[in-house]
Motif scaffolding. Structure first.
Motif, PDB file in Angstrom:
ATOM      1  N   CYS A 250       0.743  -1.275  -0.139  1.00 48.98           N
ATOM      2  CA  CYS A 250       0.063   0.154   0.082  1.00 48.98           C
ATOM      3  C   CYS A 250       0.698   1.307  -0.042  1.00 48.98           C
ATOM      4  O   CYS A 250       1.663   1.391   0.819  1.00 48.98           O
ATOM      5  CB  CYS A 250      -0.863  -0.184   1.123  1.00 48.98           C
ATOM      6  N   LEU A 251       0.565   2.169  -1.239  1.00 48.11           N
ATOM      7  CA  LEU A 251       1.731   3.085  -1.277  1.00 48.11           C
ATOM      8  C   LEU A 251       0.975   4.303  -1.697  1.00 48.11           C
ATOM      9  O   LEU A 251       1.026   4.792  -2.675  1.00 48.11           O
ATOM     10  CB  LEU A 251       2.734   2.979  -2.094  1.00 48.11           C
TER      11      LEU A 251
ATOM     12  N   VAL B 257      -1.678  -3.957   0.337  1.00 42.94           N
ATOM     13  CA  VAL B 257      -2.931  -3.420   0.069  1.00 42.94           C
ATOM     14  C   VAL B 257      -4.289  -4.062   0.743  1.00 42.94           C
ATOM     15  O   VAL B 257      -5.153  -3.372   1.005  1.00 42.94           O
ATOM     16  CB  VAL B 257      -3.319  -3.630  -1.497  1.00 42.94           C
TER      17      VAL B 257
ATOM     18  N   CYS C 141      -3.676   2.384  -7.551  1.00 41.49           N
ATOM     19  CA  CYS C 141      -3.259   1.450  -6.457  1.00 41.49           C
ATOM     20  C   CYS C 141      -2.491   0.277  -6.897  1.00 41.49           C
ATOM     21  O   CYS C 141      -2.992  -0.247  -7.956  1.00 41.49           O
ATOM     22  CB  CYS C 141      -4.574   0.748  -5.510  1.00 41.49           C
ATOM     23  N   PRO C 142      -1.370   0.022  -6.349  1.00 43.73           N
ATOM     24  CA  PRO C 142      -0.482  -1.136  -7.001  1.00 43.73           C
ATOM     25  C   PRO C 142      -1.207  -2.493  -7.051  1.00 43.73           C
ATOM     26  O   PRO C 142      -1.266  -3.117  -8.293  1.00 43.73           O
ATOM     27  CB  PRO C 142       0.544  -1.351  -5.556  1.00 43.73           C
TER      28      PRO C 142
ATOM     29  N   PHE D  84      -4.393   1.631   3.750  1.00 44.17           N
ATOM     30  CA  PHE D  84      -4.994   3.115   4.479  1.00 44.17           C
ATOM     31  C   PHE D  84      -6.281   3.159   4.267  1.00 44.17           C
ATOM     32  O   PHE D  84      -6.975   3.741   4.960  1.00 44.17           O
ATOM     33  CB  PHE D  84      -4.318   4.082   4.101  1.00 44.17           C
ATOM     34  N   CYS D  85      -6.959   2.719   2.884  1.00 41.56           N
ATOM     35  CA  CYS D  85      -8.321   2.936   2.701  1.00 41.56           C
ATOM     36  C   CYS D  85      -9.119   1.765   3.135  1.00 41.56           C
ATOM     37  O   CYS D  85     -10.302   1.856   2.906  1.00 41.56           O
ATOM     38  CB  CYS D  85      -8.248   3.017   1.128  1.00 41.56           C
TER      39      CYS D  85
ATOM     40  N   PHE E  39      -2.987  10.600   3.133  1.00 37.53           N
ATOM     41  CA  PHE E  39      -3.435  10.171   4.610  1.00 37.53           C
ATOM     42  C   PHE E  39      -2.578  10.587   5.631  1.00 37.53           C
ATOM     43  O   PHE E  39      -1.405  10.834   5.356  1.00 37.53           O
ATOM     44  CB  PHE E  39      -3.387   8.439   4.578  1.00 37.53           C
TER      45      PHE E  39
ATOM     46  N   ARG F 269     -12.721  -2.245   1.902  1.00 44.56           N
ATOM     47  CA  ARG F 269     -12.131  -0.913   1.272  1.00 44.56           C
ATOM     48  C   ARG F 269     -12.997   0.135   1.325  1.00 44.56           C
ATOM     49  O   ARG F 269     -14.343  -0.340   0.807  1.00 44.56           O
ATOM     50  CB  ARG F 269     -11.788  -1.690   0.078  1.00 44.56           C
TER      51      ARG F 269
ATOM     52  N   CYS G 125      -7.448   8.415  -2.626  1.00 42.87           N
ATOM     53  CA  CYS G 125      -5.819   8.025  -2.719  1.00 42.87           C
ATOM     54  C   CYS G 125      -5.245   7.960  -4.298  1.00 42.87           C
ATOM     55  O   CYS G 125      -4.161   8.206  -4.514  1.00 42.87           O
ATOM     56  CB  CYS G 125      -5.481   6.744  -2.081  1.00 42.87           C
TER      57      CYS G 125
HETATM   58  S1  SF4 Z   1      -6.068   2.677  -2.799  1.00 41.39           S
HETATM   59 FE1  SF4 Z   1      -4.226   3.706  -1.885  1.00 41.39          FE
HETATM   60  S2  SF4 Z   1      -4.601   3.588   0.412  1.00 41.39           S
HETATM   61 FE2  SF4 Z   1      -5.812   1.876  -0.635  1.00 41.39          FE
HETATM   62  S3  SF4 Z   1      -4.365   0.169  -0.528  1.00 41.39           S
HETATM   63 FE3  SF4 Z   1      -4.171   1.049  -2.630  1.00 41.39          FE
HETATM   64  S4  SF4 Z   1      -2.267   2.174  -2.238  1.00 41.39           S
HETATM   65 FE4  SF4 Z   1      -2.987   1.896  -0.307  1.00 41.39          FE
END
Ligand code: SF4
Length: 563
Positions: free
Chosen positions: A91-92, A137, A175-176, A141-142, A98, A148, A156
């Motif tokens: 998670c980046l 992930v 998101c990755p 943070f989400c 955030f 989710r 994000c």
């Molecule tokens: S959407 Fe953003 S906060 Fe949520 S898991 Fe992916 S990188 Fe993380």
């Protein structure tokens, strides 16, 4: 006509590989499903790769991450990409999105991760080291209360939506995990993890039917599907007792699924939505899932429960016994043609029945081992066998020490090389390690990967004792020149499901042991010029081999030496 061999990814195919590729390619004209039994070293992955390039786009599913990585190492240059579960991606979020301090300064890491993902890799084992992220992930943070949050994920990713929820603005910052999904969706060939593929598609429907679906290590398929469907719920024990006092009995093991779901839906068991929203969500999700599969996967099931008074809980587990055509339906929807590969099929009809495949609509191809017999002896020696069942060790105080003495004799026969001992359980492994001491290396469930890696690299005469090295590990060449199978590898019957299957469905129980046995044999013979000897120490192997004689492939039987 496609010249299928022009897609072969390595230098030159062996004659047997060419024959089997052409045979399978031809069989797909008449059959939608082909099962290939090919031993270690038969080049199954190159066979799969050729067919996927010729017939694809396609999916390759494997139950093991190590095999998925192997595919990637071998065939990334052919355009293969990997897809794993959410837990495998970092998670980046972009800096400042955030408030949490560990979400800051990830932009460089993000760019680095995206490059890797775009190249098809998803190897983020050291989430907290290489990528500045301590979370995946799956726990990003989400994610709030286990779910989710669309709003936070949008924030994000720089996504703006209109009132109807349609995307009206999108920054290029996916998101990755979702970037990996997009890369996989666009790739001609994707190596997926079988478990995450099932989850991703059940809950997210990310992937669609492709011309070819390959499932490698298909002997694990039944177990993976069973694990996916099995559910364990912890009930408040006091509430169970209270209900029972009030005339609401705990359902019997053979109660219908709707009776079970009614019982489990009682407010006494449902976590409080306000104070424990995550627990509440998960509870409802489990019940909804069980309800959805009540007539398919869970139509024939084993239900077992146990009380854990110190935790004031009653754990109830639902495990499918036979799943009818449900497993087949689950994966056939992802391939117009399906190739199932394994080193241990043994019995095509039985294999098909367990997965719900119509055997007459499935073609079966069996490859023999091309390794010279002299390089892969399997020895069962009268003077080195004892009955090594748990029962025998308990009843005869001399049995266990004489088994240890037999191991010492074998160790002395191979003083200068490394070896492997397959222990029947961690408990036995710990005890054997304590008693045998010299040369011995062992591991706990947590230290396995680390110990294994170190063991591979050793150049002395160490011997690894392990209860989990039946498959997915590679003791090629000097990594181990001999291995010892202490006990006929029946599944551990301390598991209530296995105990029931042992009593009610011995053919299944026996078949599982054959899979483990066949997989074990392949551990120390990895190539035609590799040498590795296997010792069978359990006297019950004599009867076991006789009883299963009709199932064992000829190339395997030919290696067994009774002395
Ligand atoms: S959407 Fe953003 S906060 Fe949520 S898991 Fe992916 S990188 Fe993380």
């Amino acid at each position: 006509v496609t010249n299928v061999m022009s897609y072969f990814p390595l230098k030159t195919p062996r004659a047997s590989q060419r024959d089997v590729i052409l045979a399978i390619h031809g069989l797909f004209n008449q059959y939608d499903i082909v099962v290939l039994e090919g031993p270690v070293g038969s080049g199954k992955s190159a066979i799969a790769e050729t067919l996927i390039k010729a017939m694809g786009p396609g999916h390759i599913l494997t139950p093991r991450k190590s095999l998925q990585d192997q595919y990637m190492e071998d065939f990334q240059k052919e355009g293969l990409v990997t897809m794993k579960g959410k837990g495998s991606y970092p998670c980046l979020p972009s800096s400042g999105v955030f408030p949490s301090p560990d979400a800051q300064g990830h932009d460089t890491d993000y760019a680095k991760a995206c490059t890797e993902i775009s190249n098809g890799w998803s190897d983020f084992h050291n989430l907290d080291k290489g990528y500045g992220s301590a979370r995946s992930v799956g726990r990003g943070f989400c994610v709030k209360n286990g779910k989710r949050s669309q709003a936070l994920a949008d924030k994000c990713q720089g996504i703006v939506r209109n009132a109807e929820g349609a995307v009206i603005e999108e920054a290029a910052r996916p998101c990755p995990f979702y970037l990996a999904v997009a890369v996989a969706q666009g790739a001609h060939q994707v190596a997926h993890n079988l478990h995450s593929f099932l989850y991703q598609n059940f809950y997210g429907a990310y992937f669609t039917k492709r011309p070819l679906l390959v499932i490698d290590e298909a002997h694990d398929l039944e177990g993976v599907v069973r694990d996916f469907v099995s559910k364990t719920l912890s009930l408040d024990l006091s509430a169970c007792k209270r209900l029972s006092r009030n005339g609401v009995d705990f359902p019997s093991n053979d109660a219908s699924m709707s009776d079970w779901i009614n019982y489990l839906s009682r407010p006494a068991f449902t976590p409080d939505k306000e104070s424990d929203p995550e627990g509440y969500e998960q509870w409802i999700e489990k019940l909804e899932f069980m309800d959805a599969v009540a007539e398919t996967f869970l139509a024939d099931r084993v239900v077992h429960w146990e009380d854990v008074p110190e935790k004031n809980s009653r754990k109830v587990t639902f495990v499918p016994r036979t799943m009818g055509s449900a497993p087949a339906n689950l994966f056939l929807q992802y391939g117009e043609k399906v190739l199932l590969m394994s080193g241990t099929i043994y019995d095509k009809d039985y294999f098909c029945r367990r997965l719900g495949l119509p055997a007459n609509k499935v073609a079966f191809v069996r490859l023999a081992s091309e390794f010279p017999l002299a390089t892969r002896p399997v020895i069962i020696e009268k003077s080195l066998t004892t009955v090594n069942s748990f029962q025998a060790w308990k009843e005869d105080p001399a049995a266990y020490p004489s088994m240890l003495a037999n191991i010492r004799t074998i160790m002395d026969r191979h003083p200068n090389v490394k070896g492997l001992i397959h222990a029947p359980s961690y408990q036995v492994a710990y005890d054997m390690a304590a008693q045998l001491t010299a040369r011995i290396v062992h591991h706990t469930p947590d230290s396995f990967q680390e110990v294994l890696k170190e063991f591979y690299q050793r150049t002395d005469n160490a011997i690894l004792i392990s209860p989990i090295c039946q498959q997915g590990v590679d003791f090629k060449y000097d990594r181990a020149r001999f291995q010892i199978v202490v006990r006929v590898p029946y599944l551990n019957s301390s598991d209530p499901f296995i105990q029931q299957m042992m009593k009610k469905d011995f053919p299944w129980y026996n078949y599982q042991s054959l899979i483990a046995f066949g997989q074990m044999l392949g551990r120390v013979n990895r190539a035609p010029d590799d040498f590795g000897v296997t010792y069978l120490l359990d006297a019950r192997f004599y009867q076991y081999l006789r009883r299963n004689d009709y199932l064992l492939p000829a190339w395997q039987k030919a290696a067994i030496r009774k002395v």
